[in-house]
Enzyme design. Structure first.
Site, mmCIF file in Angstrom:
data_model
loop_
_atom_site.group_PDB
_atom_site.id
_atom_site.type_symbol
_atom_site.label_atom_id
_atom_site.label_comp_id
_atom_site.label_asym_id
_atom_site.label_seq_id
_atom_site.Cartn_x
_atom_site.Cartn_y
_atom_site.Cartn_z
ATOM 1 C CD GLU A 146 -1.485 -6.447 13.525
ATOM 2 O OE1 GLU A 146 -2.672 -5.901 13.461
ATOM 3 O OE2 GLU A 146 -1.151 -6.276 12.089
ATOM 4 C CD GLU A 243 -5.088 -1.212 10.949
ATOM 5 O OE1 GLU A 243 -3.683 -0.783 11.108
ATOM 6 O OE2 GLU A 243 -5.122 -2.355 11.664
#
Length: 265
Positions: A146, A243
């Site tokens: 990520e 998230e």
């Protein structure tokens, strides 16, 4: 028929409850999957029982990170001199992922340490990811990478989604993929639809939050209809991790999911 499989991130959602109660709350709210970065304060067996009792799938965990305020607070993968600690963390992550029936392990990149050149840190990162890919081969667990935004995480080793995708491609075929978080992408690069399309073949997991406040979709500047239309058109069938920090109580703010259900295959 929509393709969306929503996963509740239990670090961010249902925080009005104790951690152990969040599993049942997520299931009651309609989630079928959950993710959270650090399972390591609990035994895998205890977490697996909570997942099974709630009828949930564990979607994603992270490799271990350092404590807040330490140089490894955002991961170890790019830090020279910590190869043994990095490898031990990957082994522990794979052990927990196996125990939880979790198919994705996010190997967190880390912040370029003070006094270390970006080139040296990046070289260490690439070498470590290659090792993690080899170690994961045959386990059924995929490694994901990520790129995090530099406003919230100054000095993070990955500078773009395309750089992350290039590392994933170099490290392995099915073993390594991309975790693309639209919140991080909006802050650092923007142009969400076109950027997603450039790397979509490498994407193995998605996460979302609106920007700039990192709250639920519809509270900020991101055009979610266009973004999720592009995701649907790409044929993506993986999970989407929620998230974000809810503006209010978690369950009361989940109406955005119904609103995006109009985005169909």
């Amino acid at each position: 028929m929509t393709p969306w499989r929503w996963a509740a991130n239990l670090k961010w959602l249902f925080t009005e409850l104790e951690f152990e109660a969040r599993f049942d709350a997520a299931a009651a709210a309609g989630f079928t999957g959950v993710e959270f970065p650090s399972p390591y304060g609990h035994t895998a067996a205890a977490l697996r029982k909570r997942l099974c009792d709630a009828g949930l799938t564990q979607v994603l965990i992270n490799t271990p990170m350092g404590e807040p305020g330490t140089p490894t607070r955002s991961g170890l993968a790019c830090v020279p001199g910590l190869r043994s600690e990095f490898r031990a963390g990957v082994e522990r992550g794979l052990e927990y992922a196996t125990g939880l029936g979790c198919g994705l392990l996010h190997v967190v990149g880390g912040i370029v340490p003070a006094g270390v050149s970006r080139d040296r840190a990046f070289a260490r990162y690439v070498a470590n990811i290659a090792w993690a890919a080899e170690r994961a081969r045959g386990t059924g667990i995929r490694i994901v990478l990520e790129a995090q935004n530099k406003r919230d995480c100054p000095g993070f080793v990955l500078e773009s989604q395309e750089q992350a995708a290039a590392v994933a491609e170099a490290a392995g075929d099915e073993e390594v993929g991309l975790l693309l978080d639209f919140y991080h992408l909006q802050i650092d690069e923007g142009d969400l639809v076109n950027t997603y399309r450039r790397v979509q073949d490498r994407v193995r997991h998605l996460q979302l939050a609106d920007s700039p406040g990192r709250h639920e979709p519809g509270t900020g500047e991101i055009g979610w209809h266009a973004v999720l239309r592009a995701v649907a058109d790409s044929g993506y069938r993986g999970w989407i991790g929620c998230e974000y920090a809810p503006v209010g109580e978690t369950a009361a703010g989940l109406g955005w999911m119904r609103r995006v259900e109009e985005v169909t295959v």
